[in-house]
Design a protein around this motif. Structure first.
Motif, PDB file in Angstrom:
ATOM      1  N   MET A  32       0.828  -1.205   0.000  1.00 12.09           N
ATOM      2  CA  MET A  32       0.000   0.000   0.000  1.00 12.09           C
ATOM      3  C   MET A  32       0.870   1.266   0.000  1.00 12.09           C
ATOM      4  O   MET A  32       0.553   2.250  -0.669  1.00 12.09           O
ATOM      5  CB  MET A  32      -0.939  -0.002   1.210  1.00 12.09           C
ATOM      6  CG  MET A  32      -2.090  -0.982   1.066  1.00 12.09           C
ATOM      7  SD  MET A  32      -3.109  -0.538  -0.356  1.00 12.09           S
ATOM      8  CE  MET A  32      -3.669  -2.135  -0.906  1.00 12.09           C
ATOM      9  N   GLN A  33       1.968   1.221   0.745  1.00 12.39           N
ATOM     10  CA  GLN A  33       2.892   2.370   0.738  1.00 12.39           C
ATOM     11  C   GLN A  33       3.499   2.570  -0.647  1.00 12.39           C
ATOM     12  O   GLN A  33       3.693   3.704  -1.097  1.00 12.39           O
ATOM     13  CB  GLN A  33       4.000   2.155   1.773  1.00 12.39           C
ATOM     14  CG  GLN A  33       3.529   2.282   3.215  1.00 12.39           C
ATOM     15  CD  GLN A  33       4.702   2.196   4.172  1.00 12.39           C
ATOM     16  OE1 GLN A  33       5.700   2.886   4.024  1.00 12.39           O
ATOM     17  NE2 GLN A  33       4.581   1.333   5.167  1.00 12.39           N
ATOM     18  N   LEU A  34       3.818   1.460  -1.315  1.00 16.05           N
ATOM     19  CA  LEU A  34       4.381   1.533  -2.669  1.00 16.05           C
ATOM     20  C   LEU A  34       3.367   2.148  -3.636  1.00 16.05           C
ATOM     21  O   LEU A  34       3.711   3.033  -4.428  1.00 16.05           O
ATOM     22  CB  LEU A  34       4.779   0.125  -3.137  1.00 16.05           C
ATOM     23  CG  LEU A  34       5.107  -0.034  -4.634  1.00 16.05           C
ATOM     24  CD1 LEU A  34       6.309   0.831  -5.024  1.00 16.05           C
ATOM     25  CD2 LEU A  34       5.385  -1.499  -4.977  1.00 16.05           C
ATOM     26  N   GLN A  35       2.121   1.686  -3.567  1.00 15.33           N
ATOM     27  CA  GLN A  35       1.090   2.218  -4.464  1.00 15.33           C
ATOM     28  C   GLN A  35       0.874   3.716  -4.214  1.00 15.33           C
ATOM     29  O   GLN A  35       0.710   4.501  -5.160  1.00 15.33           O
ATOM     30  CB  GLN A  35      -0.230   1.450  -4.265  1.00 15.33           C
ATOM     31  CG  GLN A  35      -0.171  -0.038  -4.591  1.00 15.33           C
ATOM     32  CD  GLN A  35       0.106  -0.322  -6.062  1.00 15.33           C
ATOM     33  OE1 GLN A  35      -0.437   0.331  -6.948  1.00 15.33           O
ATOM     34  NE2 GLN A  35       0.966  -1.283  -6.338  1.00 15.33           N
ATOM     35  N   ALA A  36       0.877   4.110  -2.926  1.00  8.73           N
ATOM     36  CA  ALA A  36       0.714   5.533  -2.585  1.00  8.73           C
ATOM     37  C   ALA A  36       1.863   6.363  -3.155  1.00  8.73           C
ATOM     38  O   ALA A  36       1.655   7.453  -3.709  1.00  8.73           O
ATOM     39  CB  ALA A  36       0.633   5.696  -1.066  1.00  8.73           C
ATOM     40  N   GLN A  37       3.088   5.832  -3.038  1.00  8.46           N
ATOM     41  CA  GLN A  37       4.261   6.542  -3.557  1.00  8.46           C
ATOM     42  C   GLN A  37       4.189   6.687  -5.071  1.00  8.46           C
ATOM     43  O   GLN A  37       4.514   7.746  -5.625  1.00  8.46           O
ATOM     44  CB  GLN A  37       5.539   5.774  -3.165  1.00  8.46           C
ATOM     45  CG  GLN A  37       6.827   6.471  -3.523  1.00  8.46           C
ATOM     46  CD  GLN A  37       7.054   7.717  -2.706  1.00  8.46           C
ATOM     47  OE1 GLN A  37       6.683   8.807  -3.115  1.00  8.46           O
ATOM     48  NE2 GLN A  37       7.654   7.567  -1.535  1.00  8.46           N
TER      49      GLN A  37
ATOM     50  N   THR B 133      -0.963  -1.183   8.860  1.00 13.65           N
ATOM     51  CA  THR B 133      -1.429  -1.562   7.523  1.00 13.65           C
ATOM     52  C   THR B 133      -2.615  -0.693   7.107  1.00 13.65           C
ATOM     53  O   THR B 133      -2.685  -0.199   5.976  1.00 13.65           O
ATOM     54  CB  THR B 133      -1.829  -3.057   7.511  1.00 13.65           C
ATOM     55  OG1 THR B 133      -0.722  -3.830   7.953  1.00 13.65           O
ATOM     56  CG2 THR B 133      -2.249  -3.519   6.127  1.00 13.65           C
ATOM     57  N   VAL B 134      -3.532  -0.458   8.037  1.00 13.77           N
ATOM     58  CA  VAL B 134      -4.711   0.367   7.745  1.00 13.77           C
ATOM     59  C   VAL B 134      -4.277   1.815   7.461  1.00 13.77           C
ATOM     60  O   VAL B 134      -4.792   2.468   6.545  1.00 13.77           O
ATOM     61  CB  VAL B 134      -5.736   0.316   8.901  1.00 13.77           C
ATOM     62  CG1 VAL B 134      -6.950   1.185   8.583  1.00 13.77           C
ATOM     63  CG2 VAL B 134      -6.182  -1.121   9.155  1.00 13.77           C
ATOM     64  N   LYS B 135      -3.304   2.316   8.233  1.00 14.08           N
ATOM     65  CA  LYS B 135      -2.809   3.689   7.999  1.00 14.08           C
ATOM     66  C   LYS B 135      -2.230   3.824   6.595  1.00 14.08           C
ATOM     67  O   LYS B 135      -2.488   4.802   5.886  1.00 14.08           O
ATOM     68  CB  LYS B 135      -1.733   4.046   9.039  1.00 14.08           C
ATOM     69  CG  LYS B 135      -2.313   4.440  10.382  1.00 14.08           C
ATOM     70  CD  LYS B 135      -1.225   4.898  11.351  1.00 14.08           C
ATOM     71  CE  LYS B 135      -1.837   5.251  12.705  1.00 14.08           C
ATOM     72  NZ  LYS B 135      -0.848   5.650  13.699  1.00 14.08           N
ATOM     73  N   SER B 136      -1.425   2.844   6.189  1.00 12.01           N
ATOM     74  CA  SER B 136      -0.813   2.883   4.854  1.00 12.01           C
ATOM     75  C   SER B 136      -1.885   2.820   3.777  1.00 12.01           C
ATOM     76  O   SER B 136      -1.767   3.473   2.731  1.00 12.01           O
ATOM     77  CB  SER B 136       0.163   1.713   4.683  1.00 12.01           C
ATOM     78  OG  SER B 136       1.186   1.782   5.650  1.00 12.01           O
ATOM     79  N   THR B 137      -2.941   2.035   4.032  1.00  9.76           N
ATOM     80  CA  THR B 137      -4.023   1.902   3.054  1.00  9.76           C
ATOM     81  C   THR B 137      -4.807   3.209   2.928  1.00  9.76           C
ATOM     82  O   THR B 137      -5.162   3.626   1.822  1.00  9.76           O
ATOM     83  CB  THR B 137      -4.964   0.748   3.459  1.00  9.76           C
ATOM     84  OG1 THR B 137      -4.179  -0.426   3.694  1.00  9.76           O
ATOM     85  CG2 THR B 137      -5.978   0.457   2.373  1.00  9.76           C
TER      86      THR B 137
END
Length: 639
Positions: free
Chosen positions: A470-475, A509-513
């Motif tokens: 999720m962090q990768l997708q956000a980046q 995990t929820v924060k990253s999502t």
């Protein structure tokens, strides 16, 4: 002792809570001075804390309080108070010097580890200069006072420090505690030494000598690291000696793992200031023994002991590359809070770190091929490249293509979170560069495809991978939303994985999502595939957010859920209005504790706030308390 402790508490409480009132009674200054002297007696009560007494620690905050109150008065009143209380503080210095002294070695040896730790913390409270003493314990306490001051205030303009630096080499050190304090004092003065480099020759030999003593491991290595960081541009004349001594202690394995890592960081700072050819020469002599060792280990059958050795060597390399940066930097921004700002172009030719990485790349691939199913070894390999990328930034460019290929192979074989974290770094720095977009795009699509298959098999066993994904997708959305225009990327599946991840029990995990969705929603207007998926499935996202607010998620996540709602409201207002109406209609959703009227109120409040994010967070917090049956309770008061 108990009675004494009680009396002390009364005196200190009176002094702390009423010092301003008492100071203002100018006609009764002698009475207040008598109370202050009473507290002074309690500070200097005979015995060592915490073994023979526990009273002195009660008094320490009083001295700060009194000082603050005196300094808060107008200058004419201040002058009167300082006349009375300056001698008191001079006396306090003597008392603190005495209380900070170690007991005899024999007595200290009889203390429990807990008592020793309490005494160490007790000494840390002291931030006071001390007069010049005679015995070893006095000398140690004196240096400790100087160290405390240097760590607390700017001593650059002090006329005392040059004399202190001149005296340090003349101290007769016959005690580990004194030697330790000498090291820490030199370390605390590293910034001062950077402004007065002529004094380095006085203290550096002491630090290098101490490196060989395992009892001084922490103090000597941390001091060398501070000197190498602060004074690196003044150290080239000493570089050969520092590298030689460091290599010797590393080969002899004098230090524990963490100190070895610090030592490598120190050498990274040191080498950064040398000409490129000198860096390469030193790197060669420093790294060759480890590369040879790694080659042997790579040939062996994997077992627990050679695993530790491999991780140790990879750790040494990554710590060296963390600080080895040949470009001049703006020191203000190099504090770790943000990527350093380069203020001068690096020398021409490949970066020395890149040269070394290219030389050892094949060896690292060999190690990986044998240890691919061991997450710790994979993490150690990824750390080398991640730290190098973070330090070198665009200078890492020559490695992008081969590292992208290796990462893709690694992740396809055995997916691990550390590979995703490294991919995120690569996307952050290179995705927006035309030359590097093709390999980054291929890597991003590959790891996305592999992770989607993990979701199909059941992602609950891999919260770390989901978090990193999720962090990768956000980046990617932040740096290069064009990645989501690719036909090879299943945007709809990624969106659905996000909705599923919002329901994970792990808060990180929820924060990253939530971050992923707050980066995604603004692109509804400029990335058609994202616009389509939000239009078709955005209601599922909103339902998952309401579920979390309704009690399905930890209360610590409410701000993140509020951000997603705020983003939906800002970028999909008409859709959100419709979705909210439909989702909140069924009775019992998102909680059986809220009425239809309360749900309608919540819906209207959310839709009204398209600018004030803070207000949306307040509305969500209020509603989650209602959903959980906590509204108006004492439990919710601090929320």
């Amino acid at each position: 002792m108990e009675t004494c402790h009680g009396i002390c508490r009364i005196a200190v409480t009176l002094g702390e809570n009423h010092s301003r009132t008492l100071l203002e009674q100018v006609d009764h200054w002698q009475s207040f001075l008598a109370l202050v002297n009473m507290i002074m007696f309690c500070t200097g009560i005979p015995g060592h804390y915490p073994v023979n007494e526990t009273t002195s620690s009660l008094t320490l905050t009083f001295w700060y309080t009194l000082q603050d109150e005196i300094m808060s008065f107008e200058s004419d009143k201040q002058a009167v108070y300082l006349q009375v209380y300056r001698p008191v503080y001079f006396q306090l210095v003597d008392v603190l010097l005495h209380k900070a002294q170690f007991p005899t070695d024999q007595e200290y040896a009889s203390w429990s580890s807990d008592e020793k730790e309490q005494f160490r913390i007790y000494r840390l409270v002291r931030r006071t200069p001390v007069p010049c003493p005679l015995s070893v314990t006095h000398t140690e306490a004196l240096l400790y006072g100087f160290q405390s001051i240097a760590e607390t205030i700017d001593v650059n303009y002090s006329d005392v420090i040059p004399g202190l630096i001149g005296l340090i080499p003349r101290i007769s050190i016959n005690n580990v505690q004194l030697a330790d304090t000498v090291m820490f004092t030199i370390g605390a003065l590293a910034e001062w030494l950077a402004d007065h480099p002529v004094m380095l020759s006085s203290v550096l030999p002491l630090v290098l000598q101490a490196l060989g003593n395992p009892d001084l491991s922490v103090s000597s290595v941390s001091t060398l690291k501070k000197i190498c960081r602060e004074c690196k541009y003044d150290l080239p004349p000493y570089a050969t000696n520092i590298v030689a001594v460091s290599q010797e202690v590393l080969i002899k394995q004098i230090h524990k793992t963490s100190q070895c890592m610090w030592l490598m960081q120190a050498l990274g700072f040191l080498l950064s200031a040398l000409p490129v050819e000198d860096i390469l020469r030193n790197l060669h002599s420093l790294i060759t023994p480890y590369i040879q060792q790694l080659e042997k280990l790579a040939d062996e059958t994997p077992n627990p002991s050679n695993k530790l050795a491999i991780i140790h060597i990879l750790g040494l390399l990554s710590n060296l590359f963390t600080t080895l940066d040949i470009s001049k930097q703006d020191d203000e921004s190099a504090d770790g809070s943000a990527p350093p700002v380069k203020t001068a172009p690096p020398p021409p030719g490949p970066n020395p770190v890149v040269v070394v990485l290219q030389q050892v790349f094949a060896l690292i691939q060999t190690v990986l091929s044998k240890w691919l199913n061991d997450s710790q070894v994979v993490e150690a390999v990824c750390a080398i490249f991640e730290k190098s990328v973070k330090t070198l930034l665009h200078d890492f460019a020559p490695m992008v293509s081969q590292l992208s290929e290796m990462l893709g192979q690694m992740y396809s074989t055995i997916p691990q979170a550390s590979a995703l974290d490294l991919t995120r770094q690569m996307v952050h720095i290179f995705a927006s560069q035309t030359d590097h977009f093709p390999p980054i795009k291929a890597l991003f699509e590959l790891v996305t495809s592999v992770t989607l298959s993990i979701f199909q098999q059941g992602p609950r066993d891999h919260p770390d991978i989901v978090d990193s994904f999720m962090q990768l997708q956000a980046q990617a959305l932040k740096r290069k939303p064009d990645l989501f225009l690719s036909e090879s990327l299943d945007v709809k599946a990624v969106f659905h994985c996000g909705v599923l991840s919002l329901k994970f029990p792990e808060a990180p995990t929820v924060k990253s999502t939530c971050l992923f969705f707050t980066e995604l929603l603004p692109h509804c207007s400029d990335v058609p595939p994202l616009a389509r998926v939000v239009q078709e499935d955005g209601k599922l996202l909103m339902q998952a957010v309401l579920e979390g607010i309704g009690g399905g998620a930890s209360r610590c996540l409410m701000d993140q859920f509020a951000e997603v709602l705020f983003s939906l409201n800002k970028h999909c207002f008409s859709l959100l209005a419709m979705w909210l109406k439909e989702a909140l209609q069924p009775p019992g959703f998102p909680s059986s504790r809220v009425t239809t009227i309360q749900k309608d109120t919540f819906s209207h409040q959310i839709l009204r706030e398209r600018v004030n994010k803070r207000r949306v967070k307040e509305i969500v917090k209020e509603f989650t308390l209602l959903c959980r049956g906590l509204h108006g309770t004492e439990y919710a008061a601090d929320y």
